[in-house]
Write an enzyme that holds these catalytic residues in place. Structure first.
Site, PDB file in Angstrom:
ATOM      1  N   GLU A 115       0.905  -1.215  -0.074  1.00 30.79           N
ATOM      2  CA  GLU A 115       0.056  -0.075  -0.092  1.00 30.79           C
ATOM      3  C   GLU A 115       0.949   1.227   0.176  1.00 30.79           C
ATOM      4  OE1 GLU A 115      -2.907  -0.443   3.094  1.00 30.79           O
ATOM      5  OE2 GLU A 115      -4.106  -1.892   1.966  1.00 30.79           O
ATOM      6  N   HIS A 231      -9.571   9.598   2.457  1.00 31.56           N
ATOM      7  CA  HIS A 231      -9.130   8.577   1.729  1.00 31.56           C
ATOM      8  C   HIS A 231      -9.565   9.043   0.050  1.00 31.56           C
ATOM      9  CE1 HIS A 231      -8.587   4.626  -0.064  1.00 31.56           C
ATOM     10  NE2 HIS A 231      -8.148   4.057   1.086  1.00 31.56           N
ATOM     11  N   ARG A 277      -1.610   9.523   1.581  1.00 26.13           N
ATOM     12  CA  ARG A 277      -2.846   9.584   1.154  1.00 26.13           C
ATOM     13  C   ARG A 277      -3.278  11.208   1.150  1.00 26.13           C
ATOM     14  NH1 ARG A 277      -5.920   5.013   4.777  1.00 26.13           N
ATOM     15  NH2 ARG A 277      -5.215   3.483   3.342  1.00 26.13           N
ATOM     16  N   GLU A 359      -9.386   3.749  17.086  1.00 24.63           N
ATOM     17  CA  GLU A 359      -9.472   4.989  16.659  1.00 24.63           C
ATOM     18  C   GLU A 359      -9.982   6.051  17.415  1.00 24.63           C
ATOM     19  OE1 GLU A 359     -11.268   4.642  12.783  1.00 24.63           O
ATOM     20  OE2 GLU A 359     -11.364   7.087  12.685  1.00 24.63           O
TER      21      GLU A 359
END
Ligand code: FAD
Ligand code: SIN
Length: 532
Positions: A115, A231, A277, A359
């Site tokens: 990734e 994202h 990102r 998170e």
């Protein structure tokens, strides 16, 4: 008289962080896990790409550390990242021993994906792109067999209970029946993120920032709230929750094209589609601002697409897009929050008795921008640490039971007459956040957002669940974003478009008494007295 139940450990949330903490903590005392929907209703369940861990022989925790620090744009807490990358591989093997089945090569070795911004193939994944589903299903199946662990679904945690400045549990509202108090010697927030604050998000409806809001009201600190990750590649749809097209698809060579078929990332970053990102999300956003739809071209995968990415293949086909032959329309969406309830390396918050992991927490591992697939890892690594720490939490005294009261008067879900105004309020908030506190911000957009959030907060519907929590967290994000006068990682200010040296070592702490800038490196700043 409100019913009271006693437990050693109360865990709120059934994502990776909550389930893993519960399974481990139950070895040390009675444990109740509550979750507001059914167990799978979590961000975790939707995770596609996988879990990053330095498992391959050609990789090392040191390389994983460097990649994480680089993505974090100078704001990671290095000691937290060291914990993450060095304990990560052990947690993967623990998961395997609890029954999680990761994808393997014909040789039997774990199959490792690639990734963005990772220097190695190091992403373990399951069922191609259904890592989260495999994780939840395997952990939940295990959890249901663990003695000492009670799982209660469809039960909202509304407010934390405080006694002499210590957290002693939470108020619960089951879907059916009356509210009850859960008294616990350690309370663990594992309530996840807050993507639902935005009108375009990859997060499901549970992600309303309840844990951050409850912790703030109880006196805990929130750190790094200005850093929201967008994202780059959600499937372009009108719905608030947009299906994700995993970064792993770009990891397997897919390219981003604009409406003219130009591979625009070539001119933006040397790593092109696999740039960090925030860089890719802003580049796509810029194309869209110029009126161009953006597409992901994965046609080179051909017949391999359905076997490597079966879930994404199904999502596309349901919408009439065949990714073996056709371009996939994509757009950025709010995905993850780097900030959260500030904890130490064992998940302790600044409120005694209150812990956080996953998170909802801010351990400092992500800095200004999270490296792909480090979130599930963070959930696992710090859940284990929380479980090992809560076993030493002191037992509640008789006085704690007598003096317990909610941090503030609890709200409840809207009554039938409040349902429409509450829904409209949330939709308006989502639009304010997307338009003004989104991929690009400025002082004027943020000031406008804060004024509009304040005016929404004055409406009657604001005092319902979850609007109350969403407004609290939205204000924290917008306020911190206004304070940080620079661009770094996920936080991009049009009026301060570059990183500024004076912000390199500074973080923003949000407290119920106000916000302040603190030193990024002083580990004592979360001690009982709070940040200095
Ligand atoms: P969650 O999994 O969100 O769980 C929170 C839980 O708390 C839920 O069960 C929720 O119902 C419950 N809850 C919340 N509020 C309350 C309340 N008031 N009362 C009771 N219960 C409550 N990360 C990676 O590392 N790799 C990936 O491949 C990846 N892919 C992703 C794909 C998608 C589409 C999304 C949305 C995220 C992805 N992420 C990925 C990010 C990652 O999935 C999340 O950050 C992570 O799963 C968070 O785990 P958690 O346990 O902290 O929270
Ligand atoms: C993805 O699969 O692109 C999501 C991975 C992540 O959010 O870490």
């Amino acid at each position: 008289m409100t019913e009271r139940r006693k437990t050693d450990f109360l865990i709120i949330g059934s994502g990776v962080a909550g389930l893993y903490t519960a399974v481990r903590a139950a070895a040390h005392g009675s444990t109740i896990l509550v979750t507001k929907g059914r167990v799978p209703d979590s961000n975790t369940y939707y995770a596609q790409g996988g879990i990053a861990a330095a498992i391959s022989e050609s990789d090392s925790p040191q390389d994983h550390l460097s990649d994480t620090l680089q993505a974090g744009a100078g704001l990671c807490l290095e000691e937290a990242v060291e914990v993450l990358v060095s304990e990560g591989p052990r947690r993967i093997f623990d998961l395997i021993s609890l029954g999680t089945r990761f994808d393997r090569l014909p040789s039997g070795e774990l199959m490792l994906g690639k990734e963005a911004a990772h220097s190695h193939r190091r992403i373990v994944h399951a069922r191609g792109d259904a890592t989260g589903a495999e994780l939840i299903e395997s952990l939940a199946a295990h959890a249901r067999q663990v003695p000492n662990l009670t799982i209660i679904e469809e039960c909202l945690a509304l407010e934390l209970l405080i006694s002499d400045d210590r957290c002693v549990g939470a108020i619960m509202l089951p879907k059916e029946g009356s509210p009850w108090w859960c008294m616990s010697r350690a309370t663990v927030l594992a309530t996840g993120g807050c993507g639902q604050l935005y009108s375009h998000t990859t997060n499901p409806t549970i992600a309303t920032g309840d844990g951050q809001a409850m912790a703030l009201r109880a006196g805990a600190y929130l750190f790094d709230m200005e850093f929201v990750q967008f994202h780059p590649t959600a499937l372009a749809t009108e719905a608030t929750q947009m299906p994700l097209i995993s970064e792993a698809v770009r990891g397997e060579g897919a390219r981003l094209l604009n409406a003219e078929g130009i591979r625009f990332m070539s001119g933006v970053h040397p790593w092109q589609e696999l740039a960090p990102r925030d860089v890719v999300a802003r580049a796509i956003f810029a194309q869209m601002q110029q009126g161009s739809q953006v597409y992901l071209d994965a046609t080179h995968l051909g017949e391999n697409f359905p076997s490597r990415f079966p879930g994404i293949f199904a999502i596309c086909m349901e919408r009439g897009i065949d990714p073996r032959r056709e371009l996939i329309p994509v757009a950025p969406a709010a995905h993850f929050i780097m900030g959260g309830v500030r904890t130490d390396l064992n998940g302790a918050t600044s409120v005694p008795g209150l812990f956080a992991c996953g998170e909802v927490a801010c351990t400092g591992v992500h800095g200004a921008n999270r490296l792909a697939s480090n979130s599930l890892l963070e959930g696992l690594v710090f859940a284990e640490r929380v479980a090992q720490t809560v076993k030493n939490a002191p037992f509640l005294t008789a006085r704690a039971h007598t003096m317990a009261k909610p941090a503030v008067d609890p709200t409840s879900p809207p009554s039938p007459s409040q349902a429409t105004p509450a829904k409209e309020l949330i939709q308006e908030l989502q639009k304010i956040m997307w338009d003004n506190v989104g991929i690009e911000r400025s002082a004027s957009s943020l000031e406008q957002a804060i004024a509009r959030i304040d005016s929404l907060a004055a409406q009657d519907a604001a005092h319902t669940f979850p609007a109350y929590n969403m407004l609290t967290v939205a204000k924290a994000i917008a306020g911190a974003a206004l304070m940080r006068e620079e661009s770094r990682g996920g936080h991009y200010r049009k009026d301060f478009p570059v990183q500024r040296q004076q912000w390199q070592q500074r973080r923003i702490a949000v407290h119920r008494e106000g916000m302040r800038v603190v030193s990024a490196t002083n580990p004592n700043m979360i001690d009982r007295g709070g940040s200095k």
